[in-house]
Design a protein around this motif. Sequence first.
Motif, PDB file in Angstrom:
ATOM      1  N   GLY A 118       0.483  -1.472  -0.306  1.00 48.55           N
ATOM      2  CA  GLY A 118       0.278   0.063   0.689  1.00 48.55           C
ATOM      3  C   GLY A 118       0.908   1.565  -0.230  1.00 48.55           C
ATOM      4  N   GLU A 119       0.710   2.133  -0.637  1.00 49.64           N
ATOM      5  CA  GLU A 119       1.197   3.693  -0.565  1.00 49.64           C
ATOM      6  C   GLU A 119      -0.085   4.956  -0.808  1.00 49.64           C
ATOM      7  N   PRO A 120       0.666   5.860   0.069  1.00 47.34           N
ATOM      8  CA  PRO A 120      -0.288   6.994   0.005  1.00 47.34           C
ATOM      9  C   PRO A 120      -1.017   6.989  -0.569  1.00 47.34           C
ATOM     10  N   GLY A 121      -3.073   7.399  -0.697  1.00 51.25           N
ATOM     11  CA  GLY A 121      -4.065   7.147  -1.232  1.00 51.25           C
ATOM     12  C   GLY A 121      -4.896   5.575  -1.324  1.00 51.25           C
ATOM     13  N   ASP A 122      -4.106   5.441  -0.807  1.00 52.44           N
ATOM     14  CA  ASP A 122      -4.586   3.575  -1.579  1.00 52.44           C
ATOM     15  C   ASP A 122      -6.188   3.303  -0.297  1.00 52.44           C
ATOM     16  N   GLY A 123      -5.924   4.181   0.722  1.00 50.51           N
ATOM     17  CA  GLY A 123      -7.126   3.908   1.455  1.00 50.51           C
ATOM     18  C   GLY A 123      -6.636   3.565   2.792  1.00 50.51           C
ATOM     19  N   VAL A 124      -7.796   2.449   3.249  1.00 50.14           N
ATOM     20  CA  VAL A 124      -7.587   2.214   4.704  1.00 50.14           C
ATOM     21  C   VAL A 124      -6.717   0.353   4.207  1.00 50.14           C
ATOM     22  N   GLU A 125      -7.422  -0.222   3.396  1.00 48.37           N
ATOM     23  CA  GLU A 125      -6.325  -0.853   3.099  1.00 48.37           C
ATOM     24  C   GLU A 125      -4.556  -0.505   2.637  1.00 48.37           C
ATOM     25  N   GLY A 126      -3.916   0.101   2.029  1.00 48.01           N
ATOM     26  CA  GLY A 126      -2.865   1.117   2.277  1.00 48.01           C
ATOM     27  C   GLY A 126      -2.698   0.945   3.359  1.00 48.01           C
ATOM     28  N   VAL A 127      -2.888   1.559   4.114  1.00 47.18           N
ATOM     29  CA  VAL A 127      -2.470   1.895   6.139  1.00 47.18           C
ATOM     30  C   VAL A 127      -2.679   0.696   7.036  1.00 47.18           C
ATOM     31  N   VAL A 128      -3.553  -0.231   6.375  1.00 51.03           N
ATOM     32  CA  VAL A 128      -3.117  -1.556   6.685  1.00 51.03           C
ATOM     33  C   VAL A 128      -1.663  -2.514   6.263  1.00 51.03           C
ATOM     34  N   GLY A 129      -1.212  -2.334   5.085  1.00 48.61           N
ATOM     35  CA  GLY A 129      -0.737  -2.538   4.586  1.00 48.61           C
ATOM     36  C   GLY A 129       0.713  -2.414   4.949  1.00 48.61           C
ATOM     37  N   ARG A 130       0.670  -0.546   4.935  1.00 45.05           N
ATOM     38  CA  ARG A 130       2.235  -0.480   5.499  1.00 45.05           C
ATOM     39  C   ARG A 130       2.450  -0.792   7.169  1.00 45.05           C
ATOM     40  N   ALA A 131       1.159  -0.707   7.778  1.00 46.13           N
ATOM     41  CA  ALA A 131       1.013  -1.220   8.925  1.00 46.13           C
ATOM     42  C   ALA A 131       1.967  -2.546   9.658  1.00 46.13           C
ATOM     43  N   PHE A 132       1.349  -2.930   8.073  1.00 48.26           N
ATOM     44  CA  PHE A 132       2.040  -4.823   9.063  1.00 48.26           C
ATOM     45  C   PHE A 132       3.155  -5.020   8.607  1.00 48.26           C
ATOM     46  N   ARG A 133       4.021  -4.464   7.492  1.00 51.79           N
ATOM     47  CA  ARG A 133       5.470  -4.420   7.148  1.00 51.79           C
ATOM     48  C   ARG A 133       5.888  -3.628   8.404  1.00 51.79           C
ATOM     49  N   ASP A 134       5.609  -2.454   8.760  1.00 49.18           N
ATOM     50  CA  ASP A 134       6.014  -1.559   9.820  1.00 49.18           C
ATOM     51  C   ASP A 134       6.039  -2.345  11.309  1.00 49.18           C
ATOM     52  N   GLU A 135       4.761  -3.052  11.777  1.00 46.30           N
ATOM     53  CA  GLU A 135       4.788  -3.163  13.047  1.00 46.30           C
ATOM     54  C   GLU A 135       4.607  -4.715  12.635  1.00 46.30           C
ATOM     55  N   TRP A 136       4.276  -5.489  12.303  1.00 44.47           N
ATOM     56  CA  TRP A 136       4.351  -6.990  12.589  1.00 44.47           C
ATOM     57  C   TRP A 136       5.918  -7.761  13.522  1.00 44.47           C
ATOM     58  N   GLY A 137       6.378  -7.300  13.002  1.00 38.48           N
ATOM     59  CA  GLY A 137       7.831  -7.919  13.502  1.00 38.48           C
ATOM     60  C   GLY A 137       7.639  -7.600  14.921  1.00 38.48           C
ATOM     61  N   GLN A 138       7.141  -6.676  15.484  1.00 39.76           N
ATOM     62  CA  GLN A 138       6.694  -5.948  16.981  1.00 39.76           C
ATOM     63  C   GLN A 138       5.749  -6.702  17.778  1.00 39.76           C
ATOM     64  N   VAL A 139       4.385  -6.511  17.014  1.00 45.04           N
ATOM     65  CA  VAL A 139       3.476  -7.517  17.202  1.00 45.04           C
ATOM     66  C   VAL A 139       4.055  -8.585  17.763  1.00 45.04           C
ATOM     67  N   VAL A 140       4.560  -9.646  17.052  1.00 45.52           N
ATOM     68  CA  VAL A 140       4.536 -10.959  17.524  1.00 45.52           C
ATOM     69  C   VAL A 140       5.189 -11.057  18.265  1.00 45.52           C
ATOM     70  N   ALA A 141       6.226 -10.225  18.053  1.00 49.39           N
ATOM     71  CA  ALA A 141       7.938 -10.337  19.471  1.00 49.39           C
ATOM     72  C   ALA A 141       7.052 -10.498  20.436  1.00 49.39           C
ATOM     73  N   THR A 142       6.176  -9.434  20.897  1.00 50.19           N
ATOM     74  CA  THR A 142       5.793  -8.881  21.902  1.00 50.19           C
ATOM     75  C   THR A 142       4.687 -10.167  22.261  1.00 50.19           C
ATOM     76  N   LEU A 143       4.207 -10.803  21.771  1.00 47.27           N
ATOM     77  CA  LEU A 143       3.046 -11.737  22.322  1.00 47.27           C
ATOM     78  C   LEU A 143       4.251 -13.130  22.404  1.00 47.27           C
ATOM     79  N   ILE A 144       4.893 -13.670  21.374  1.00 45.94           N
ATOM     80  CA  ILE A 144       6.450 -14.568  22.184  1.00 45.94           C
ATOM     81  C   ILE A 144       6.741 -14.399  23.405  1.00 45.94           C
TER      82      ILE A 144
END
Length: 429
Positions: free
Chosen positions: A16-42
């Motif tokens: 997702g890139e700017p202008g892609d709407g919420v799906e783009g925001v979720v896509g960027r959140a995936f790449r930015d936050e996935w590791g931190q979310v999983v690491a914290t849960l582990i």
Amino acid sequence: MTHPHPKPGGGTPGNGEPGDGVEGVVGRAFRDEWGQVVATLIRVTGDWDLAEECAQDAFAAALERWPRDGVPTKPGAWLTTTARNRAIDRLRREAVGAAKLREVAAMAQDVVPEPSEDDAVPDDRLRLMFTCCHPALALEARVALTLRTLAGLSTAEIARAFLVPEQTMQKRIGRAKQKIRNAAIPYRVPPGHLLPERTPAVLAVLYLLFNEGYAATAGADLVRRNLTAEAIRLTQVLAHLMPDEPEVSGMLALMLLHDARKTSRQDDTGQLIPLEEQDRSRWDADLIALGTEILERALRRREPGPYQIQAAIAACHATAPAAHDTDWPQIAGLYAQLTRFAPTPVVRLNQAVAIGMAEGPEAGLLLVDELVASGTLSDYHLLQATRADLLRRAGRLDEAATAYRDALAKATTSAERSFLRRRIEETAL
């Protein structure tokens, strides 16, 4: 057990890139936050599969709720809280005995285990990396597991990075998780005296993480800058943790020198630009200076290693004022040194390129044809692409066009396929 990650909009996470709407925001959140979310849960649950599954549930919930409720101010915190609540629900349903119920209650009250005093770096992602890189695991399993859990790469992406079938990689990751559970491997950064034995595997993780970002193995995007940025960030933390380890510094220098060229590798339409044709005025001079300085400090320790040598090769390219000023004989000599540390087919392929530039394309073709005959890189599109380029430089255009077609059949990114089609048109004239 492994599962596909959520793919916003039906594409690869993070497209997702700017202008892609919420799906783009979720896509960027995936790449930015996935590791931190999983690491914290582990860290909180101690359950790797549960952490991945609940993180996936959180991203799926974001796709459902954010269009309706709006994007939260802190997407990462929202995702972590949602994933943690899913984990609490799962554990509560599965709870057996008083001890398990107390564990669930602690999670619900935000009472999570504090980092151990032995944890030299207060970062869940780095803690996860060292856990994945425990010496009880096979080297390739360490790398694959970390790329899966920390970076959010799919099993298919990791399999391509290792040049093995996807099913093989899926089994490898599953066995690694089981080994961590059965051996009760601690979730922490090890104490200082144990760091050296973990370093090679950690560096291998960082190297593949950076490479997947710098030259993605599949999809529309050649460069996934979130991955390169994350690899550089973690390497900087590791370099701070291990200031006397020259290979860590060499790795950081290598990344910075490559990253300095990122904006010149594609044109405005996404077309791939070969190194020799790149606009060097667009290279980041500050990054080149920093990478060179870090490399020089590492080399002064006189403890050579593969990452320092690769950084020296990158420095030869980055500091050449123009393509024709590149010191190809020195690069060929550095590759000869590198083959002593890493005698892999991919290193020999790069050595063939350097020899072809230093001594002439026919000299490079001799080495490439040996690799072709060995069959070790039969599914690696860059083998045929390299052979095609050397044939083109030698004036053997018909053979070059055929080799470019062979490479096109194996290429996995849109940018590379487009580049190879252009080369086919040029050589077929």
